[in-house]
Scaffold this active site. Structure first.
Site, PDB file in Angstrom:
ATOM      1  N   GLU A   1      25.060 114.053 -37.431  1.00 14.43           N
ATOM      2  CA  GLU A   1      24.534 113.566 -38.405  1.00 14.43           C
ATOM      3  C   GLU A   1      25.162 113.745 -39.741  1.00 14.43           C
ATOM      4  O   GLU A   1      25.135 112.952 -40.648  1.00 14.43           O
ATOM      5  CB  GLU A   1      23.025 114.200 -38.504  1.00 14.43           C
ATOM      6  CG  GLU A   1      22.480 113.566 -37.287  1.00 14.43           C
ATOM      7  CD  GLU A   1      22.539 112.173 -36.753  1.00 14.43           C
ATOM      8  OE1 GLU A   1      22.653 111.190 -37.679  1.00 14.43           O
ATOM      9  OE2 GLU A   1      22.389 111.710 -35.448  1.00 14.43           O
TER      10      GLU A   1
ATOM     11  N   GLU B   1      20.931 109.647 -39.843  1.00 11.86           N
ATOM     12  CA  GLU B   1      21.460 110.520 -40.861  1.00 11.86           C
ATOM     13  C   GLU B   1      21.211 109.917 -42.311  1.00 11.86           C
ATOM     14  O   GLU B   1      22.283 109.470 -42.989  1.00 11.86           O
ATOM     15  CB  GLU B   1      23.343 110.325 -40.638  1.00 11.86           C
ATOM     16  CG  GLU B   1      23.496 108.826 -40.753  1.00 11.86           C
ATOM     17  CD  GLU B   1      23.042 107.967 -39.508  1.00 11.86           C
ATOM     18  OE1 GLU B   1      23.540 106.739 -39.657  1.00 11.86           O
ATOM     19  OE2 GLU B   1      22.312 108.400 -38.541  1.00 11.86           O
TER      20      GLU B   1
ATOM     21  N   GLU C   1      17.049 102.340 -38.910  1.00  8.54           N
ATOM     22  CA  GLU C   1      18.104 102.024 -38.115  1.00  8.54           C
ATOM     23  C   GLU C   1      17.733 101.355 -36.891  1.00  8.54           C
ATOM     24  O   GLU C   1      16.982 101.974 -36.302  1.00  8.54           O
ATOM     25  CB  GLU C   1      19.096 102.984 -38.144  1.00  8.54           C
ATOM     26  CG  GLU C   1      20.492 102.508 -37.495  1.00  8.54           C
ATOM     27  CD  GLU C   1      21.656 103.526 -37.348  1.00  8.54           C
ATOM     28  OE1 GLU C   1      22.758 103.164 -37.438  1.00  8.54           O
ATOM     29  OE2 GLU C   1      21.298 104.779 -36.913  1.00  8.54           O
TER      30      GLU C   1
END
Length: 907
Positions: free
Chosen positions: A321, A287, A145
């Protein structure tokens, strides 16, 4: 490499449906680098419109072997020839120029071989080194990410382009490989030299975004338990697992997941959850679906730290998360992102904001003793209100703004997390939690495994509102919420008690406003309020000003009004003098008549209004008179942060305001100080469930000692002496830093030498080393500080990064700043080799706090003109100039504070 996440969008000709991905990091234990990885990806795509090029993301990868396009799948064997494959590094894309056309409506498979470098940089697929049970080891992990997946394998790297994945990882037999799904098969393969590797195959994934794909290859141990059929494993260094450091995280993970499932009425869609504790990781946690990666500190609780703030932090991070894992509503659990993903990164706040909100619900569920509303305001709302008035950016940035070179990483900031959570909290407040959860549940049902943007959420909330008649809103949900998410900053409401009129304007700094700036934003503001202690029905301010007859008060000084009760709205309140006088008197007579969060907010607002030039400092000080009756640490903390900011301690100590502050504050601090000192002396374990004591007691104690309270200095000496007599004794962690500092300060070289000895002790933890590095700078004798700085120069005694830490500790002390400055100038040739200009910047910044005259600036200039390049000189001159102006302003302010204290110190 181009700036991370330069946001070029892909053409919409091809839609990925499925990836077959094989990754092979060529790493054997014990080898030296550099390392590479190779791989093969076959991507099944559906063609949406005819095209003779295929464009997908790829960054920093080289192609291996020929790329091919097979298909369409209805005619096996047919293929479209690839004329050329070119990498466009600037746009982070790979372009396949084809000899034929791909036809709309048909499916094809893009086949690409690739290789890349395995760096130790914590982005994409990376390598990290660590020690475990005395051995040095390596592991490989990933962080995708927002846009690093394209650095690991060619892919359609946008959050809305979801697909299923079949993943295979080839690795050294001594490692275990983990990915999002459970492993289904482990076999052997040989490489080109005939040596053996292990191939781990994973089950087909659910539909997900590329940024959630995850890989870990390591030699870790794990602990496991099963919750509602979902196997949860926590992986960490072998010694950490053996010592029980991850047991707390294991015990709370399952219950938080179940809590989230129940609240949101969704079931967790994955068969297993792995949480991996990395010794070195950039984010607090990530996550990825089914394989969450955390910094070691976020998952480990040393069994001896009972309920310390670390335990709360672990509960929050794990909860966040996981929330993303299961659309978790109330804790920063990250199901949200995974089931429903935003269409594009400008709605990231939706992900993070909703998740942060659930995070807090989750944490309360796990640790009911936390008074979460207080923690939420003290840790989330208050800090972001401070930041949001200085940064010009709205929550939901327009796509155009993000398309350019705008770095996506800058969206992962406090505005996204904390403002998102604060606004969600406000929304849940005016809708009521019941309706909010009802709307979220229907939103989740509709958008599972697909993409949504904020308007979709507003539509679902509107449907729920329209179907009932308890809650009435002054405007459509979208219009209310756009005023909060699409405009910068937030409002301040000004109440005039005599007329009952409230007006709103954007909260900004009036001291440095140019008359040309125009701020004419208005918000649709929910106002929760109370009059004389009883709660009133929620009301709304939907234009720039409005009169509320029910808020006009009588002559009686017992008639008072409080707006934004319990900080339920994301804004500040400015009261007129009349109401402030009444509130100040009320606080002195009966502080508990105002709820604790509102007392906190009253004080925080009035100091913020002072900083920004709305009200004089005396107004803020009037509200501190009652503090002898204040027993809440988190409120004391906000007062002390405003009156004695950490970075100004040495400035204040040398100013005539110090003796007045000492007399005024100590008189008011004694009750709460003695209450906590009693626990520290008799039974410190009783504080383990007091979250605020864990977080804020240190500042209270440090202030009492700094103000010269004899009992505080004695307490520090006693505990420090107890540790000297018996090095096995542990000074309570929550006040260890202050006790060590004042233990050294009150003592002489014997105390200092003991700290030095303990610092060099082999089994001291990193936290204790930091504390001791700081404590040794607290010495009150110049020669000790000078010797400490000399020690810092020696390579044999310290690792290099400690030297600059030592200098920056010493330079902030009232007797230390001259000593540190002379030391830096005398030893610059040596220091500049090791640390270069960063150290000088830090030292000059600290010195800047003491610059009051041009002569002092010149003295500093003489030195850095000889050491810095021209452009750096200019930057530092500006820094010192602005520091000088700040210091002159601060002196004016301190004179006002001093004269107010003189009048009020004996009250």
């Amino acid at each position: 490499a181009p700036a991370a996440g330069s946001a070029r969008r892909l053409p919409r000709h091809l839609l990925p449906l499925h990836y077959d991905l094989e990754l092979w990091p060529r790493v054997r234990p014990g080898q030296a680098g550099p390392f590479a990885f190779t791989g093969q990806v076959n991507i099944t795509v559906r063609c949406l419109q005819d095209t003779d090029t295929a464009v997908l993301h790829s960054a920093g990868l080289r192609s291996r072997g020929a790329a091919a396009v097979r298909g369409p799948l209805s005619e096996p064997g047919a293929a479209v020839e690839v004329e050329e494959l070119r990498q466009e590094e600037a746009g982070e894309v790979a372009v396949l120029e084809l000899r034929g056309r791909l036809r709309a409506g048909r499916r094809y498979v893009l086949q690409l071989g690739f290789q890349g470098r395995l760096e130790e940089d914590l982005d994409g697929l990376f390598l990290t080194r660590y020690t475990d049970q005395g051995q040095s080891s390596m592991l490989i992990a990933s962080q995708m990410e927002p846009t690093y997946a394209r650095r690991v394998y060619p892919c359609f790297d946008e959050p809305a382009m979801k697909a299923t994945f079949n993943i295979r990882i080839i690795h050294d037999p001594s490692y275990v490989a983990l990915s999002n799904m459970p492993a289904v098969d482990v076999s052997e393969v040989k490489d080109e030299n005939g040596s053996l590797w292990t191939l781990t195959k994973f089950n087909t994934s659910l539909k997900m975004s590329t940024y959630l794909t995850a890989f870990v290859i390591c030699d870790f141990d794990y602990v496991t338990r099963t919750e509602r059929g979902n196997e949860i494993r926590i992986w960490a260094r072998k010694e950490a697992v053996k010592n029980g450091y991850v047991d707390y995280a294991l015990n709370i993970t399952g219950p938080i997941l179940s809590f989230l499932e129940d609240i949101l009425n969704v079931s967790y869609p994955l068969p297993k959850t792995d949480l991996v504790a990395l010794p070195d990781f950039g984010a607090g946690g990530m996550e990825n679906w089914g394989l969450m990666i955390f910094q070691e500190a976020s998952l480990m609780n040393l069994p001896s730290e009972e309920f310390t703030s670390r335990k709360a932090m672990i509960a929050l991070i794990v909860s966040h998360e996981l929330g993303h894992q299961a659309y978790i509503f109330f804790f920063q659990l990250k199901w949200f992102g995974n089931l429903v993903t935003m269409n594009w990164w400008n709605d990231l706040w939706l992900n993070e904001g909703l998740t942060s909100y659930f995070e807090y619900l989750g944490a309360i569920f796990i640790e009911p003793k936390l008074s979460l509303d207080k923690i939420f305001y003290a840790h989330v709302v208050q800090p972001v209100l401070r930041e949001d008035s200085e940064i010009a950016r709205s929550l939901s940035e327009s796509e155009d703004k993000i398309k350019g070179s705008f770095s996506l990483m800058s969206l992962f900031d406090n505005i996204t997390y904390s403002k998102g959570a604060s606004i969600t909290w406000m929304l849940s407040g005016f809708l009521t939690e019941k309706l909010f959860i009802r709307a979220l549940t229907s939103y989740l049902k509709e958008f599972s495994f697909s993409n949504a943007n904020q308007d979709d959420l507003w539509t679902h909330i509107q449907m729920v509102i329209d179907a009932q008649d308890e809650v009435q809103l002054p405007a459509p949900v979208k219009q209310i919420m756009d005023s909060w998410t699409c405009q910068n900053g937030f409002p301040v409401l000004t109440l005039n008690l005599t007329t009952g009129t409230i007006r709103q304007e954007q909260f900004f700094n009036k001291n440095n406003r140019k008359s040309t700036d125009s701020y004419n934003n208005t918000w649709i503001v929910p106002i929760s309020w109370m009059r004389n202690g009883s709660s009133q029905p929620l009301t709304w301010l939907d234009k720039s000003s409005k009169t509320f007859p029910e808020m006009q008060v009588s002559e009686s000084e017992y008639d008072w009004i409080l707006l934004n009760v319990n900080l339920s709205g994301y804004y500040r309140v400015n009261y007129d003098q009349l109401n402030l006088k009444r509130l100040a008197r009320l606080l002195e007579n009966d502080p508990k008549a105002i709820p604790a969060v509102s007392r906190f907010q009253l004080i925080d607002d009035v100091f913020a209004l002072t900083d920004f030039g709305y009200v004089p400092i005396e107004t803020a000080l009037e509200l501190t008179k009652y503090l002898a009756r204040e027993d809440e640490l988190f409120i004391w903390n906000v007062v002390l942060l405003n009156l004695i900011p950490d970075n100004l301690e040495s400035t204040l100590k040398n100013h005539e305001v110090y003796p007045l502050l000492k007399k005024y504050l100590l008189k008011r601090m004694l009750p709460i100080y003695h209450y906590y000192a009693g626990f520290i002396r008799q039974n410190v374990d009783a504080l383990e469930d007091d979250f605020f004591a864990q977080v804020y007691l240190e500042k209270l104690l440090a202030t009492a000692c700094w103000l010269g309270l004899q009992d505080c200095l004695d307490l520090s000496s006693e505990l420090y002496a107890k540790w000297r007599d018996n090095p096995e004794y542990k000074i309570p962690f929550l006040i260890r830093r202050t006790v060590c500092c004042y233990g050294v300060a009150v003592g002489n070289d014997k105390e200092w030498n003991f700290a030095w000895e303990m610092y060099n002790h082999t089994d001291s933890t990193e936290e204790d080393e930091d504390i001791l590095l700081y404590a040794m700078s607290c010495a009150k004798e110049s020669w000790l500080l000078y010797r400490y700085l000399q020690y810092g120069l020696s390579d044999t005694l310290f690792s290099s990064n400690c030297t600059s830490v030592i200098i920056s500790h010493v330079v902030t002390k009232d007797i230390g700043h001259r000593i540190a400055w002379e030391f830096v100038t005398e030893n610059w040739p040596l220091l500049s080799q090791g640390y270069g200009h960063e150290l000088l910047h830090d030292v000059l910044k600290a010195m800047g706090r003491f610059v009051k005259t041009d002569v002092q600036i010149q003295e500093l200039q003489v030195f850095y003109n000889a050491t810095l390049e021209e452009d750096e000189r200019e930057a530092i001159t500006m820094l010192l100039e602005s520091a000088k102006l700040e210091n002159i302003e601060r002196r004016k302010l301190l004179i006002k504070i001093a004269s107010w204290l003189e009048k009020n110190v004996d009250d």
